[in-house]
Motif scaffolding. Structure first.
Motif, PDB file in Angstrom:
ATOM      1  N   GLU A 205       0.815  -1.213   0.000  1.00 15.30           N
ATOM      2  CA  GLU A 205       0.000   0.000   0.000  1.00 15.30           C
ATOM      3  C   GLU A 205       0.849   1.264   0.000  1.00 15.30           C
ATOM      4  OE1 GLU A 205      -2.686  -0.137   3.259  1.00 15.30           O
ATOM      5  OE2 GLU A 205      -3.824  -1.865   2.488  1.00 15.30           O
ATOM      6  N   LYS A 206       2.109   1.154   0.344  1.00 14.41           N
ATOM      7  CA  LYS A 206       2.999   2.323   0.333  1.00 14.41           C
ATOM      8  C   LYS A 206       3.335   2.772  -1.094  1.00 14.41           C
ATOM      9  CE  LYS A 206       5.243   1.280   4.746  1.00 14.41           C
ATOM     10  NZ  LYS A 206       6.544   1.008   5.429  1.00 14.41           N
ATOM     11  N   ARG A 207       3.078   1.911  -2.046  1.00 12.52           N
ATOM     12  CA  ARG A 207       3.280   2.224  -3.474  1.00 12.52           C
ATOM     13  C   ARG A 207       4.727   2.692  -3.748  1.00 12.52           C
ATOM     14  NH1 ARG A 207      -1.900   3.154  -5.947  1.00 12.52           N
ATOM     15  NH2 ARG A 207      -1.001   4.605  -7.447  1.00 12.52           N
ATOM     16  N   THR A 208       5.672   1.999  -3.171  1.00 14.07           N
ATOM     17  CA  THR A 208       7.078   2.350  -3.380  1.00 14.07           C
ATOM     18  C   THR A 208       7.724   1.545  -4.503  1.00 14.07           C
ATOM     19  OG1 THR A 208       7.702   0.771  -1.670  1.00 14.07           O
ATOM     20  CG2 THR A 208       7.430   3.075  -0.998  1.00 14.07           C
ATOM     21  N   LYS A 209       7.207   0.370  -4.769  1.00 13.20           N
ATOM     22  CA  LYS A 209       7.783  -0.468  -5.827  1.00 13.20           C
ATOM     23  C   LYS A 209       6.649  -1.111  -6.611  1.00 13.20           C
ATOM     24  CE  LYS A 209      11.419  -2.889  -4.819  1.00 13.20           C
ATOM     25  NZ  LYS A 209      12.317  -3.952  -4.286  1.00 13.20           N
ATOM     26  N   ARG A 210       6.715  -0.930  -7.949  1.00 11.87           N
ATOM     27  CA  ARG A 210       5.664  -1.478  -8.797  1.00 11.87           C
ATOM     28  C   ARG A 210       6.238  -2.621  -9.629  1.00 11.87           C
ATOM     29  NH1 ARG A 210       0.574  -0.337  -9.994  1.00 11.87           N
ATOM     30  NH2 ARG A 210      -0.280  -0.724 -12.078  1.00 11.87           N
ATOM     31  N   PHE A 211       5.656  -3.802  -9.458  1.00  7.49           N
ATOM     32  CA  PHE A 211       6.103  -4.967 -10.219  1.00  7.49           C
ATOM     33  C   PHE A 211       5.342  -5.029 -11.537  1.00  7.49           C
ATOM     34  CE2 PHE A 211       7.432  -6.209  -5.949  1.00  7.49           C
ATOM     35  CZ  PHE A 211       8.721  -6.658  -6.213  1.00  7.49           C
ATOM     36  N   LEU A 212       6.099  -5.323 -12.618  1.00  7.36           N
ATOM     37  CA  LEU A 212       5.539  -5.298 -13.967  1.00  7.36           C
ATOM     38  C   LEU A 212       5.676  -6.660 -14.624  1.00  7.36           C
ATOM     39  CD1 LEU A 212       7.279  -1.954 -14.918  1.00  7.36           C
ATOM     40  CD2 LEU A 212       4.835  -2.202 -14.465  1.00  7.36           C
ATOM     41  N   ARG A 213       4.672  -7.012 -15.400  1.00  7.24           N
ATOM     42  CA  ARG A 213       4.699  -8.249 -16.185  1.00  7.24           C
ATOM     43  C   ARG A 213       4.454  -7.916 -17.646  1.00  7.24           C
ATOM     44  NH1 ARG A 213       0.996 -11.444 -16.149  1.00  7.24           N
ATOM     45  NH2 ARG A 213      -0.619 -10.319 -14.963  1.00  7.24           N
ATOM     46  N   LEU A 214       5.047  -8.736 -18.514  1.00 10.16           N
ATOM     47  CA  LEU A 214       4.846  -8.577 -19.950  1.00 10.16           C
ATOM     48  C   LEU A 214       3.461  -9.083 -20.340  1.00 10.16           C
ATOM     49  CD1 LEU A 214       6.417  -7.794 -22.596  1.00 10.16           C
ATOM     50  CD2 LEU A 214       6.961 -10.229 -22.825  1.00 10.16           C
ATOM     51  N   THR A 215       2.751  -8.317 -21.167  1.00 11.86           N
ATOM     52  CA  THR A 215       1.440  -8.737 -21.657  1.00 11.86           C
ATOM     53  C   THR A 215       1.591  -9.408 -23.019  1.00 11.86           C
ATOM     54  OG1 THR A 215       1.058  -6.647 -22.814  1.00 11.86           O
ATOM     55  CG2 THR A 215       0.372  -6.768 -20.487  1.00 11.86           C
ATOM     56  N   ASP A 216       0.514  -9.997 -23.489  1.00 11.06           N
ATOM     57  CA  ASP A 216       0.530 -10.565 -24.851  1.00 11.06           C
ATOM     58  C   ASP A 216       0.795  -9.471 -25.875  1.00 11.06           C
ATOM     59  OD1 ASP A 216      -0.012 -13.044 -23.802  1.00 11.06           O
ATOM     60  OD2 ASP A 216      -2.176 -12.952 -24.202  1.00 11.06           O
ATOM     61  N   GLU A 217       0.232  -8.294 -25.627  1.00 14.85           N
ATOM     62  CA  GLU A 217       0.463  -7.158 -26.529  1.00 14.85           C
ATOM     63  C   GLU A 217       1.944  -6.765 -26.518  1.00 14.85           C
ATOM     64  OE1 GLU A 217      -1.120  -3.909 -29.049  1.00 14.85           O
ATOM     65  OE2 GLU A 217      -1.811  -5.898 -28.435  1.00 14.85           O
ATOM     66  N   GLY A 218       2.540  -6.761 -25.332  1.00 18.44           N
ATOM     67  CA  GLY A 218       3.951  -6.430 -25.221  1.00 18.44           C
ATOM     68  C   GLY A 218       4.834  -7.437 -25.932  1.00 18.44           C
ATOM     69  N   GLN A 219       4.490  -8.691 -25.811  1.00 10.08           N
ATOM     70  CA  GLN A 219       5.247  -9.731 -26.498  1.00 10.08           C
ATOM     71  C   GLN A 219       5.120  -9.596 -28.010  1.00 10.08           C
ATOM     72  OE1 GLN A 219       4.246 -13.821 -25.320  1.00 10.08           O
ATOM     73  NE2 GLN A 219       6.418 -14.071 -24.891  1.00 10.08           N
ATOM     74  N   HIS A 220       3.938  -9.198 -28.457  1.00 11.06           N
ATOM     75  CA  HIS A 220       3.687  -9.009 -29.885  1.00 11.06           C
ATOM     76  C   HIS A 220       4.541  -7.870 -30.450  1.00 11.06           C
ATOM     77  CE1 HIS A 220       1.546  -8.721 -33.683  1.00 11.06           C
ATOM     78  NE2 HIS A 220       1.351  -7.436 -33.445  1.00 11.06           N
ATOM     79  N   HIS A 221       4.665  -6.783 -29.697  1.00  6.11           N
ATOM     80  CA  HIS A 221       5.395  -5.598 -30.190  1.00  6.11           C
ATOM     81  C   HIS A 221       6.873  -5.618 -29.842  1.00  6.11           C
ATOM     82  CE1 HIS A 221       2.076  -3.253 -31.833  1.00  6.11           C
ATOM     83  NE2 HIS A 221       1.344  -3.648 -30.803  1.00  6.11           N
ATOM     84  N   TYR A 222       7.290  -6.576 -29.040  1.00  4.42           N
ATOM     85  CA  TYR A 222       8.683  -6.637 -28.609  1.00  4.42           C
ATOM     86  C   TYR A 222       9.651  -6.705 -29.795  1.00  4.42           C
ATOM     87  CZ  TYR A 222      12.935  -8.911 -26.814  1.00  4.42           C
ATOM     88  OH  TYR A 222      14.227  -9.255 -26.547  1.00  4.42           O
ATOM     89  N   LYS A 223       9.392  -7.599 -30.746  1.00  3.17           N
ATOM     90  CA  LYS A 223      10.295  -7.754 -31.889  1.00  3.17           C
ATOM     91  C   LYS A 223      10.319  -6.483 -32.734  1.00  3.17           C
ATOM     92  CE  LYS A 223      11.573 -10.814 -35.693  1.00  3.17           C
ATOM     93  NZ  LYS A 223      11.928  -9.701 -36.595  1.00  3.17           N
ATOM     94  N   GLN A 224       9.155  -5.867 -32.912  1.00  2.89           N
ATOM     95  CA  GLN A 224       9.081  -4.635 -33.696  1.00  2.89           C
ATOM     96  C   GLN A 224       9.938  -3.540 -33.065  1.00  2.89           C
ATOM     97  OE1 GLN A 224       5.064  -3.176 -34.211  1.00  2.89           O
ATOM     98  NE2 GLN A 224       5.776  -1.074 -34.442  1.00  2.89           N
ATOM     99  N   ILE A 225       9.841  -3.414 -31.748  1.00  2.00           N
ATOM    100  CA  ILE A 225      10.625  -2.409 -31.030  1.00  2.00           C
ATOM    101  C   ILE A 225      12.119  -2.743 -31.107  1.00  2.00           C
ATOM    102  CG2 ILE A 225      11.119  -1.526 -28.705  1.00  2.00           C
ATOM    103  CD1 ILE A 225       8.047  -1.788 -28.187  1.00  2.00           C
ATOM    104  N   ALA A 226      12.461  -4.025 -30.964  1.00  2.00           N
ATOM    105  CA  ALA A 226      13.861  -4.450 -31.047  1.00  2.00           C
ATOM    106  C   ALA A 226      14.428  -4.189 -32.441  1.00  2.00           C
ATOM    107  CB  ALA A 226      13.983  -5.924 -30.695  1.00  2.00           C
ATOM    108  N   ASP A 227      13.662  -4.491 -33.477  1.00  2.00           N
ATOM    109  CA  ASP A 227      14.128  -4.271 -34.846  1.00  2.00           C
ATOM    110  C   ASP A 227      14.361  -2.789 -35.119  1.00  2.00           C
ATOM    111  OD1 ASP A 227      14.043  -6.966 -35.340  1.00  2.00           O
ATOM    112  OD2 ASP A 227      12.152  -6.930 -36.455  1.00  2.00           O
ATOM    113  N   SER A 228      13.441  -1.954 -34.641  1.00  2.00           N
ATOM    114  CA  SER A 228      13.581  -0.509 -34.818  1.00  2.00           C
ATOM    115  C   SER A 228      14.826   0.013 -34.120  1.00  2.00           C
ATOM    116  CB  SER A 228      12.333   0.205 -34.279  1.00  2.00           C
ATOM    117  OG  SER A 228      12.498   1.605 -34.311  1.00  2.00           O
ATOM    118  N   ALA A 229      15.040  -0.445 -32.893  1.00  2.00           N
ATOM    119  CA  ALA A 229      16.218  -0.018 -32.137  1.00  2.00           C
ATOM    120  C   ALA A 229      17.497  -0.502 -32.805  1.00  2.00           C
ATOM    121  CB  ALA A 229      16.134  -0.539 -30.704  1.00  2.00           C
TER     122      ALA A 229
END
Length: 254
Positions: A205-229
């Motif tokens: 509840e202190k909201r000091t650390k936010r844990f993140l997970r990859l979504t299906d959408e993120g996995q879909h766009h990951y290669k596109q972002i990597a190729d662009s970079a």
């Protein structure tokens, strides 16, 4: 997620030199090896730097300005005008080298590390120290920092159950020798959540650390972002290598 704009083409100007500075440096470097005539210098320029069409007239204008300031001289030999570098011109070339070479060399080491991570080949020098603070704004100018951070974030999230942006910041420092501010990292994480690439939850509840997970959408766009970079980083690599090559005084013909 909305389509990203295609990144600007890389030219010598986008790697930290103005058109005037670049042509001045190119002329002085060329003439430090041997006298040459304008058309041949322009042809060498076109052969070495293909990212932009450099005007022959503008090259001649810069050369004539250098002649007017005493950095080069113009002599007629066998019916053809040849430019020769003067001692004053060599002093100016030394000044350009001392100002641009260290910055470009340090930045290229970081670029090389990202390129190696993105493509799996090329040079990788272990990090012994972070990119100096005075060079960071230059680094941010010539690459898409946003794409690089998104790439590293999504790649890390792809192999872990969850991540937090502090880990990404530590990874950027340890593996690439580059530091991004915490504020930038968290703003970008928030944007990636809004775009559906990541989903997150607060550790408490202190909201000091936010844990993140990859979504299906993120996995879909990951290669596109990597190729662009990867495309952008490799283009910058190419131009930095070319500029560093002729900033290297050992390339001069003795």
């Amino acid at each position: 997620m909305a389509a990203e704009k295609k990144s600007q083409s890389v030219t010598v100007e986008t790697v930290g030199l103005s058109q005037r500075e670049f042509l001045t440096l190119f002329l002085l470097n060329t003439l430090a090896n041997r006298p040459n005539y304008p058309r041949a210098i322009h042809q060498d320029l076109k052969n070495q730097f293909t990212g932009k069409v450099h005007s022959y007239d503008y090259l001649c204008k810069i050369a004539n300005q250098l002649a007017g300031s005493g950095h080069v001289t113009l002599k007629t030999e066998k019916g053809r005008n040849f430019y020769h570098i003067t001692d004053k011109g060599r002093e100016l070339l030394v000044w350009y080298r001392s100002n641009f070479q260290p910055r470009m060399f340090e930045v290229k080491k970081v670029i090389d590390r990202f390129a190696h991570d993105l493509t799996g080949y090329g040079d990788y020098s272990p990090v012994t120290e972070n990119l100096p603070e005075e060079y960071r704004s230059y680094f941010s100018k010539i690459v898409s920092v946003k794409d690089l951070v998104r790439y590293i974030t999504l790649k890390t999230a792809d192999v872990r159950k969850s991540i937090y942006m502090g880990e990404v910041g530590d990874l950027l420092k340890a593996k690439f020798g580059w530091i991004a501010s915490n504020g930038y990292l968290y703003d970008l994480a928030h944007e990636m959540e809004e775009n559906g690439l990541l989903t997150g939850r607060w550790e408490s509840e202190k909201r000091t650390k936010r844990f993140l997970r990859l979504t299906d959408e993120g996995q879909h766009h990951y290669k596109q972002i990597a190729d662009s970079a990867a495309e952008r980083v490799q283009e910058v690599q190419k131009y930095l290598s070319c500029v560093l090559h002729f900033l290297d005084e050992s390339q001069e013909v003795s």
